[in-house]
Write a protein that holds these residues in place. Structure first.
Motif, PDB file in Angstrom:
ATOM      1  N   GLN A  16      25.740 -19.212  17.350  1.00 46.13           N
ATOM      2  CA  GLN A  16      26.921 -18.586  17.945  1.00 46.13           C
ATOM      3  C   GLN A  16      28.140 -18.711  17.034  1.00 46.13           C
ATOM      4  O   GLN A  16      28.909 -17.753  16.873  1.00 46.13           O
ATOM      5  CB  GLN A  16      27.217 -19.230  19.307  1.00 46.13           C
ATOM      6  CG  GLN A  16      26.181 -18.905  20.380  1.00 46.13           C
ATOM      7  CD  GLN A  16      26.344 -19.753  21.632  1.00 46.13           C
ATOM      8  OE1 GLN A  16      27.248 -20.578  21.719  1.00 46.13           O
ATOM      9  NE2 GLN A  16      25.462 -19.553  22.605  1.00 46.13           N
ATOM     10  N   ASN A  17      28.304 -19.856  16.410  1.00 47.54           N
ATOM     11  CA  ASN A  17      29.440 -20.054  15.497  1.00 47.54           C
ATOM     12  C   ASN A  17      29.333 -19.130  14.286  1.00 47.54           C
ATOM     13  O   ASN A  17      30.343 -18.583  13.818  1.00 47.54           O
ATOM     14  CB  ASN A  17      29.496 -21.514  15.038  1.00 47.54           C
ATOM     15  CG  ASN A  17      29.907 -22.465  16.154  1.00 47.54           C
ATOM     16  OD1 ASN A  17      30.521 -22.041  17.124  1.00 47.54           O
ATOM     17  ND2 ASN A  17      29.556 -23.728  16.008  1.00 47.54           N
ATOM     18  N   THR A  50      31.727 -11.906  12.538  1.00 44.49           N
ATOM     19  CA  THR A  50      32.409 -10.860  13.299  1.00 44.49           C
ATOM     20  C   THR A  50      33.917 -10.902  13.068  1.00 44.49           C
ATOM     21  O   THR A  50      34.543  -9.882  12.756  1.00 44.49           O
ATOM     22  CB  THR A  50      32.123 -11.024  14.807  1.00 44.49           C
ATOM     23  OG1 THR A  50      30.713 -10.944  15.032  1.00 44.49           O
ATOM     24  CG2 THR A  50      32.823  -9.934  15.606  1.00 44.49           C
ATOM     25  N   VAL A  51      34.496 -12.088  13.203  1.00 47.98           N
ATOM     26  CA  VAL A  51      35.956 -12.215  13.171  1.00 47.98           C
ATOM     27  C   VAL A  51      36.483 -12.366  11.753  1.00 47.98           C
ATOM     28  O   VAL A  51      37.391 -11.632  11.321  1.00 47.98           O
ATOM     29  CB  VAL A  51      36.408 -13.407  14.041  1.00 47.98           C
ATOM     30  CG1 VAL A  51      37.915 -13.592  13.953  1.00 47.98           C
ATOM     31  CG2 VAL A  51      35.961 -13.215  15.480  1.00 47.98           C
ATOM     32  N   GLU A  52      35.925 -13.294  11.001  1.00 48.79           N
ATOM     33  CA  GLU A  52      36.478 -13.609   9.685  1.00 48.79           C
ATOM     34  C   GLU A  52      35.993 -12.667   8.589  1.00 48.79           C
ATOM     35  O   GLU A  52      36.745 -12.339   7.679  1.00 48.79           O
ATOM     36  CB  GLU A  52      36.142 -15.064   9.324  1.00 48.79           C
ATOM     37  CG  GLU A  52      36.761 -16.080  10.282  1.00 48.79           C
ATOM     38  CD  GLU A  52      36.560 -17.506   9.797  1.00 48.79           C
ATOM     39  OE1 GLU A  52      36.477 -17.713   8.575  1.00 48.79           O
ATOM     40  OE2 GLU A  52      36.467 -18.408  10.646  1.00 48.79           O
ATOM     41  N   ARG A  54      21.911 -11.184  14.722  1.00 47.67           N
ATOM     42  CA  ARG A  54      21.565 -11.864  15.974  1.00 47.67           C
ATOM     43  C   ARG A  54      20.050 -11.770  16.228  1.00 47.67           C
ATOM     44  O   ARG A  54      19.412 -12.758  16.606  1.00 47.67           O
ATOM     45  CB  ARG A  54      22.345 -11.247  17.133  1.00 47.67           C
ATOM     46  CG  ARG A  54      22.041 -11.904  18.477  1.00 47.67           C
ATOM     47  CD  ARG A  54      22.860 -11.305  19.601  1.00 47.67           C
ATOM     48  NE  ARG A  54      24.274 -11.658  19.477  1.00 47.67           N
ATOM     49  CZ  ARG A  54      25.231 -10.831  19.129  1.00 47.67           C
ATOM     50  NH1 ARG A  54      24.935  -9.565  18.847  1.00 47.67           N
ATOM     51  NH2 ARG A  54      26.487 -11.231  19.036  1.00 47.67           N
ATOM     52  N   ARG A 113      30.118 -15.537  15.313  1.00 50.48           N
ATOM     53  CA  ARG A 113      31.560 -15.402  15.500  1.00 50.48           C
ATOM     54  C   ARG A 113      32.261 -15.315  14.139  1.00 50.48           C
ATOM     55  O   ARG A 113      33.205 -14.537  13.951  1.00 50.48           O
ATOM     56  CB  ARG A 113      32.086 -16.604  16.297  1.00 50.48           C
ATOM     57  CG  ARG A 113      33.542 -16.451  16.755  1.00 50.48           C
ATOM     58  CD  ARG A 113      33.995 -17.645  17.578  1.00 50.48           C
ATOM     59  NE  ARG A 113      33.141 -17.865  18.740  1.00 50.48           N
ATOM     60  CZ  ARG A 113      32.300 -18.885  18.886  1.00 50.48           C
ATOM     61  NH1 ARG A 113      32.216 -19.813  17.935  1.00 50.48           N
ATOM     62  NH2 ARG A 113      31.573 -19.015  19.970  1.00 50.48           N
ATOM     63  N   HIS A 114      31.771 -16.090  13.179  1.00 48.94           N
ATOM     64  CA  HIS A 114      32.349 -16.092  11.826  1.00 48.94           C
ATOM     65  C   HIS A 114      32.199 -14.724  11.162  1.00 48.94           C
ATOM     66  O   HIS A 114      33.178 -14.183  10.621  1.00 48.94           O
ATOM     67  CB  HIS A 114      31.672 -17.175  10.992  1.00 48.94           C
ATOM     68  CG  HIS A 114      31.901 -17.043   9.515  1.00 48.94           C
ATOM     69  ND1 HIS A 114      33.090 -17.373   8.918  1.00 48.94           N
ATOM     70  CD2 HIS A 114      31.077 -16.600   8.519  1.00 48.94           C
ATOM     71  CE1 HIS A 114      33.005 -17.145   7.617  1.00 48.94           C
ATOM     72  NE2 HIS A 114      31.801 -16.675   7.350  1.00 48.94           N
TER      73      HIS A 114
END
Length: 335
Positions: A42-43, A49-51, A63, A46-47
């Motif tokens: 999950q981390n 996707t966002v960063e 995924r 998120r990385h």
């Protein structure tokens, strides 16, 4: 299933729960916290996707790949990233190619391994592991496979198969003309909004990683787009809710990637082409025909939205093969 069926067939209504209050559940909802492996995945998602700003499709592929990997690790009794070794990664790669149910081809294995290696590299950078256990694992060797392009005559036959004055024909003609005129990926084409067509001279495409590029539109595609926007899209837009999408389906919604594929397959069948034609076929043909016509490889790189010219240079091999075949058949001392 035809393109028309894919767009017009209603979805069956699923039976809903009976009226009245829901019966009490015999088991309380699960509130178990995610495992260390799940948190690590999950981390990472998120990385990216966002960063890193990767596209929704790319993140979805990561995924799926990591779900496949962590499920296999769970079968090996590993539920924490710190317990994974290089031997596990190598065994997983071997498993992908030898499993009894749908073993993967070398290209698919390489893609999954790329996701796995990116995740393990992230774990090391974040201090969650002490080593990058996937660093030494190599993907299987891929055969030299050139892009599949079709001839100019075949492209013309494909485009001619969409001609007509019906709403759907106008839409299909504009879509295929635009794909061939710009070399756009199918996801880039179906994600276009009306405002992305700038004075009908150029289009603004949003590529991988959110990168924008401006691509010229030739006269044939401009004429097809003009006919669609004036005579077809207003009718399609009345069938659904308001949307800025350029290409609309028969219900007034944005055309999906699957529908674009079905539209091209149906056009290829009508044109009598006995080869498999996909949206990417038009992208390959766009690049190949430009290079054969004398375009500079770096110009084609910009038009395609490739981050590296090395990716574009594979099309020069296609052109070289064509020249070699013509030379062999035409020169009196070539054979």
């Amino acid at each position: 299933m035809s393109a028309e069926q894919a767009e017009s067939e209603p979805q069956a209504d699923l039976p809903g729960p009976p009226p009245g209050p829901a019966p009490p559940s015999s088991a309380p909802p699960s509130s178990a916290p995610p495992s260390p492996m799940q948190r690590a995945v999950q981390n990472y998602l998120r990385h990216v996707t966002v960063e890193r700003g990767l596209s929704t499709n790319t993140v979805a592929a990561y995924r799926r790949d990591l779900a496949l990997y962590t499920l296999w690790l769970a079968g090996e009794g590993i539920d924490d990233p710190s317990g994974v070794t290089g031997n596990h990664v190598g065994a997983f790669v071997q498993h992908l190619g030898t499993r009894e149910v749908e073993p993967l081809k070398a290209s698919s294995i390489a893609r999954v391994l790329s996701s796995v290696r990116g995740w393990h590299r992230f774990l090391l950078e974040e201090g969650q592991t002490e080593t990058d256990v996937a660093h030494e694992t190599k993907p299987p060797k891929l055969g030299s496979r050139l892009p599949k392009a079709i001839s100019i005559e075949q492209v013309e036959a494909l485009l001619d198969a969409t001609r007509g004055d019906e709403v759907q024909q106008l839409r299909d003609c504009a879509l295929l003309e635009l794909l061939y005129a710009t070399g756009a990926r199918v996801s880039e084409a179906v994600n276009l909004n009306v405002d992305d067509v700038i004075d009908q001279e150029v289009v603004r495409l949003l590529g991988k990683g959110g990168k924008q590029r401006i691509v010229p539109v030739g006269s044939f595609a401009r004429a097809a787009l003009d006919a669609y926007l004036v005579r077809a899209r207003p009718q399609l837009s009345l069938r659904g809710t308001a949307t800025p999408a350029l290409f609309l389906g028969l219900r007034g919604q944005r055309v999906s990637r699957q529908n674009a594929w079905l539209i091209i397959r149906a056009a290829a069948a009508r044109a009598g082409l006995d080869i498999e034609v996909s949206p990417h076929t038009l992208r390959h043909s766009f690049a190949t025909h430009l290079l054969a016509g004398g375009a500079d490889v770096r110009v084609v790189q910009e038009l395609l939205g490739h981050s590296s010219v090395a990716t574009t240079q594979i099309y020069t091999l296609v052109t070289a093969d064509t020249l070699r075949d013509m030379y062999t058949s035409a020169h009196p001392r070539a054979r």
